[in-house]
Write a protein that holds these residues in place. Structure first.
Motif, PDB file in Angstrom:
ATOM      1  N   THR A  78     -16.198   5.683  -7.412  1.00 27.47           N
ATOM      2  CA  THR A  78     -15.302   5.134  -8.422  1.00 27.47           C
ATOM      3  C   THR A  78     -15.530   3.631  -8.547  1.00 27.47           C
ATOM      4  O   THR A  78     -15.814   2.944  -7.560  1.00 27.47           O
ATOM      5  CB  THR A  78     -13.820   5.407  -8.085  1.00 27.47           C
ATOM      6  OG1 THR A  78     -13.568   5.051  -6.726  1.00 27.47           O
ATOM      7  CG2 THR A  78     -13.471   6.860  -8.313  1.00 27.47           C
ATOM      8  N   SER A 121      -6.485   7.667 -11.070  1.00 29.06           N
ATOM      9  CA  SER A 121      -6.460   7.950  -9.634  1.00 29.06           C
ATOM     10  C   SER A 121      -5.127   7.577  -9.025  1.00 29.06           C
ATOM     11  O   SER A 121      -4.503   6.594  -9.419  1.00 29.06           O
ATOM     12  CB  SER A 121      -7.567   7.149  -8.925  1.00 29.06           C
ATOM     13  OG  SER A 121      -8.827   7.480  -9.428  1.00 29.06           O
ATOM     14  N   SER A 122      -4.707   8.354  -8.042  1.00 27.88           N
ATOM     15  CA  SER A 122      -3.547   8.045  -7.209  1.00 27.88           C
ATOM     16  C   SER A 122      -4.017   8.138  -5.766  1.00 27.88           C
ATOM     17  O   SER A 122      -4.697   9.101  -5.389  1.00 27.88           O
ATOM     18  CB  SER A 122      -2.417   9.043  -7.457  1.00 27.88           C
ATOM     19  OG  SER A 122      -1.993   8.986  -8.802  1.00 27.88           O
ATOM     20  N   TYR A 123      -3.647   7.158  -4.952  1.00 27.12           N
ATOM     21  CA  TYR A 123      -4.191   7.105  -3.593  1.00 27.12           C
ATOM     22  C   TYR A 123      -3.322   6.202  -2.715  1.00 27.12           C
ATOM     23  O   TYR A 123      -2.564   5.369  -3.195  1.00 27.12           O
ATOM     24  CB  TYR A 123      -5.630   6.573  -3.611  1.00 27.12           C
ATOM     25  CG  TYR A 123      -5.773   5.267  -4.367  1.00 27.12           C
ATOM     26  CD1 TYR A 123      -5.640   4.048  -3.715  1.00 27.12           C
ATOM     27  CD2 TYR A 123      -6.021   5.258  -5.736  1.00 27.12           C
ATOM     28  CE1 TYR A 123      -5.752   2.860  -4.410  1.00 27.12           C
ATOM     29  CE2 TYR A 123      -6.132   4.075  -6.436  1.00 27.12           C
ATOM     30  CZ  TYR A 123      -5.996   2.874  -5.764  1.00 27.12           C
ATOM     31  OH  TYR A 123      -6.093   1.687  -6.453  1.00 27.12           O
ATOM     32  N   TRP A 124      -3.465   6.415  -1.402  1.00 27.93           N
ATOM     33  CA  TRP A 124      -2.808   5.541  -0.437  1.00 27.93           C
ATOM     34  C   TRP A 124      -3.653   4.292  -0.237  1.00 27.93           C
ATOM     35  O   TRP A 124      -4.863   4.375  -0.059  1.00 27.93           O
ATOM     36  CB  TRP A 124      -2.666   6.248   0.912  1.00 27.93           C
ATOM     37  CG  TRP A 124      -1.542   7.225   0.955  1.00 27.93           C
ATOM     38  CD1 TRP A 124      -1.635   8.578   0.777  1.00 27.93           C
ATOM     39  CD2 TRP A 124      -0.177   6.927   1.189  1.00 27.93           C
ATOM     40  NE1 TRP A 124      -0.391   9.146   0.884  1.00 27.93           N
ATOM     41  CE2 TRP A 124       0.534   8.147   1.144  1.00 27.93           C
ATOM     42  CE3 TRP A 124       0.534   5.754   1.431  1.00 27.93           C
ATOM     43  CZ2 TRP A 124       1.890   8.220   1.344  1.00 27.93           C
ATOM     44  CZ3 TRP A 124       1.888   5.835   1.623  1.00 27.93           C
ATOM     45  CH2 TRP A 124       2.562   7.052   1.586  1.00 27.93           C
ATOM     46  N   TRP A 125      -3.014   3.115  -0.262  1.00 21.70           N
ATOM     47  CA  TRP A 125      -3.708   1.860   0.039  1.00 21.70           C
ATOM     48  C   TRP A 125      -2.691   0.897   0.628  1.00 21.70           C
ATOM     49  O   TRP A 125      -1.651   0.640   0.019  1.00 21.70           O
ATOM     50  CB  TRP A 125      -4.348   1.276  -1.218  1.00 21.70           C
ATOM     51  CG  TRP A 125      -5.233   0.106  -0.924  1.00 21.70           C
ATOM     52  CD1 TRP A 125      -5.022  -1.196  -1.277  1.00 21.70           C
ATOM     53  CD2 TRP A 125      -6.470   0.123  -0.217  1.00 21.70           C
ATOM     54  NE1 TRP A 125      -6.040  -1.990  -0.834  1.00 21.70           N
ATOM     55  CE2 TRP A 125      -6.955  -1.197  -0.164  1.00 21.70           C
ATOM     56  CE3 TRP A 125      -7.215   1.121   0.406  1.00 21.70           C
ATOM     57  CZ2 TRP A 125      -8.145  -1.555   0.460  1.00 21.70           C
ATOM     58  CZ3 TRP A 125      -8.396   0.776   1.023  1.00 21.70           C
ATOM     59  CH2 TRP A 125      -8.850  -0.543   1.041  1.00 21.70           C
ATOM     60  N   ILE A 170       1.524   4.088  -2.091  1.00 21.72           N
ATOM     61  CA  ILE A 170       0.795   4.889  -3.075  1.00 21.72           C
ATOM     62  C   ILE A 170       0.501   4.007  -4.285  1.00 21.72           C
ATOM     63  O   ILE A 170       1.404   3.374  -4.837  1.00 21.72           O
ATOM     64  CB  ILE A 170       1.598   6.141  -3.483  1.00 21.72           C
ATOM     65  CG1 ILE A 170       1.744   7.073  -2.272  1.00 21.72           C
ATOM     66  CG2 ILE A 170       0.918   6.858  -4.650  1.00 21.72           C
ATOM     67  CD1 ILE A 170       2.620   8.274  -2.526  1.00 21.72           C
ATOM     68  N   GLU A 171      -0.762   3.965  -4.654  1.00 17.37           N
ATOM     69  CA  GLU A 171      -1.229   3.174  -5.796  1.00 17.37           C
ATOM     70  C   GLU A 171      -1.685   4.117  -6.903  1.00 17.37           C
ATOM     71  O   GLU A 171      -2.075   5.257  -6.646  1.00 17.37           O
ATOM     72  CB  GLU A 171      -2.401   2.281  -5.385  1.00 17.37           C
ATOM     73  CG  GLU A 171      -2.091   1.291  -4.293  1.00 17.37           C
ATOM     74  CD  GLU A 171      -1.259   0.123  -4.767  1.00 17.37           C
ATOM     75  OE1 GLU A 171      -1.270  -0.177  -5.988  1.00 17.37           O
ATOM     76  OE2 GLU A 171      -0.574  -0.487  -3.923  1.00 17.37           O
ATOM     77  N   ASN A 172      -1.673   3.633  -8.126  1.00 16.99           N
ATOM     78  CA  ASN A 172      -2.204   4.343  -9.279  1.00 16.99           C
ATOM     79  C   ASN A 172      -3.134   3.397 -10.023  1.00 16.99           C
ATOM     80  O   ASN A 172      -2.822   2.212 -10.170  1.00 16.99           O
ATOM     81  CB  ASN A 172      -1.074   4.784 -10.216  1.00 16.99           C
ATOM     82  CG  ASN A 172      -0.157   5.774  -9.542  1.00 16.99           C
ATOM     83  OD1 ASN A 172      -0.538   6.903  -9.285  1.00 16.99           O
ATOM     84  ND2 ASN A 172       1.058   5.344  -9.239  1.00 16.99           N
TER      85      ASN A 172
END
Length: 106
Positions: free
Chosen positions: A9, A39-43, A47-49
């Motif tokens: 990505t 995208s949605s993800y842990w950072w 949780i971020e988008n």
């Protein structure tokens, strides 16, 4: 040579186009497809988008180190995600095309 697909990505279309061109110029890929994704993800424990561009890179296992060198130098993310997926079958013409252009010699 072992034919593989890489997924990666990128932050935006400009970065995706730039990295695609560098991979092609360096003979690290026979083809790079770009897809807009959400995208949605842990950072950092949250949780971020994000809207990103997903690259599907048709290549070989042998090109991996060359790809990583390019990404280490040019990718904007602190921690980019490069995943390799084995191609278990492909027609002979595609295999020959991918291996011809994806040896990773920079």
């Amino acid at each position: 040579m072992k034919q593989v697909m890489y997924t990666l990505t990128c932050a935006d279309e400009a970065e995706a186009r730039n990295i695609s061109r560098m991979l092609l110029d360096a003979k690290c890929a026979a083809c790079v497809k770009r897809l807009n994704v959400s995208s949605s993800y842990w950072w950092h424990d949250a949780i971020e988008n994000a809207d990103e561009v997903l690259l599907l890179i048709e290549s070989t296992d042998e090109a991996y180190n060359s790809i990583v060198r390019i990404l280490d130098e040019h990718h904007s993310y602190d921690e980019y995600v490069l995943n390799q997926v084995a191609v278990s079958k492909s027609n002979q013409g595609v295999f020959e095309w991918v291996t011809k252009y994806s040896h990773g010699n920079r």
